[in-house]
Write a protein that holds these residues in place. Sequence first.
Motif: not given
Length: 553
Positions: A81, A84-85, A88, A93, A117, A121, A195, A197
């Motif tokens: 997670a 992924a942030e 982005r 992204a 995950t 996202a 979170v 998935r």
Amino acid sequence: MTLRPRLRDAAFRWLADELDTDDRAELQRILASAMGGDEASVAELAERMAGPLRFGTAGLRGPLRAGPNGMNRAVVVRTTAGVAEWLRNSRHAGATVIVGRDARHGSEAFCTDTASTLAAAGFDVRVLPSPLPTPVVGFAVRELGAAAGIQITASHNPLSDNGYKLFDAAGTQIAPPVGEQIEAAIAAAAPAVSVPRAHTWSRLGDEVLEAYLRRLETLPKGTHRTLRVAATALHGVGAATLREALRRNGFTDLSLVAEQADPNPDFPTVTFPNPEEPGAADQLLALASEVDADMAIALDPDADRCALGVPLPDGSWRMLRGDEAGALLGSHLLSTLDRQAHPDPLVATTIASSSILRSIAATHGVRCDLTQTGFKYLVRSGDGAGTGLVFAYEEALGLCVDPDAVRDKDGISAAVLACDLAATLNADGRTLLDALDELAIEHGVYLTDSLSPRFERTSRIAELMAELRADPPTVLAGREVSTEDMLPGADVLRIAGEGVRALIRPSGTEPKLKAYLEVVRPVAQPDELTAARAAADARLADLRADVSALLDA
């Protein structure tokens, strides 16, 4: 030791957000024992709750266990997670991300959690079809134009560990400050159980591995293929890829250590599955002697490291040090390099490795850079982006022989190039040991060694570094030395004098201190090589003894 309310409450909070039933039960048992007054359980609980795993060498590594200070599904989901942030925030992204794994305990579940995950996202997640070498992930990132790659692996760590290795969009290991940015994103992530998935990721076929193998076919520059090779994958994932890579390049006389050829997460024949560890290559060298091989090759379990073994004149065998392999392959690559394709080439090694590469590079009129330890620095050598890089190595058996394809260490490609060199030498009646002698006559005797004492009490590592900073040695191996403290850039001490050097640092992945030793002695005439090497051997023994005393090793 008694259970403090703060520790108890932290464990309860973690359990409330745990997503894996087995991990929850494991931590509940320890917490119950700790609440019952068992001091060992209190200590165990404190260790597991000590804090999140830190990003070290390109990602996470740690013991397989429940709690924030271990590798487990909850940690992997929250880490992903955070990744992924970070992606982005880096304007990636929805981009493609490659996910692969080795065959260790937990790797399949961690791979699935990572892919799921990222898919939830919004990323285009592509998972490699089976457990494959780590270099294939780095290659796939560049080949498919991905924004990142993740390999679930603990490389050569003990069987009780697993890890999470992250590549950026260039297929390189992440470097500061990315680790700190991702850690901040992980800290801000929701509890693992919350979170999202999604199983909307796709599984790749064999096309990426096929492209990787085709690239390896471009590496050999010689025309000779007569070579008998013994090899081991040390229970890891490299055997099949190594066999196919060598076959395609014409090296078909290959014998694998049968007991170590198939992936086995229990690593039953080795204590530590690291070719550097004493005894790890014993079965390989026995097989090499049995089949009368010309060269031996040991891959580490995720096949990003490659160690070479050679027969000695008396019929016995020994493994080459990483610096010896680096000098041989660096010299071979530069002597066959297409200078039209690479008009301003760069080679690189680390401050902990032998300095002979700098002398070899100067002979070829090539730039050479020395970096901090680790491939995240090596592939960014020179101008900070590794422009012109054609070869890089570090003494810990890491070899990068094709940076345009795999911008990291790669044991498979290094093995292919080593076979090319050995076969070329064999055709001329020479050996790898002869080639090392020739390098010594031309550049001098460069002998290296290392110490890596392991500490049960990890705080002792910081204590020893502080003691050495406060009271550094003034003489090593009979030579006056001075100490350079490389803080704040790196937690490294460089102690050097005329013809001697010791570099000391904490390990980034294990509870060890690492000391890298070097002795340099010139060779005035070819017939003085034996005497020069004997003198260098004696001085290196003195240096090892002195540094061992400093480290309580």
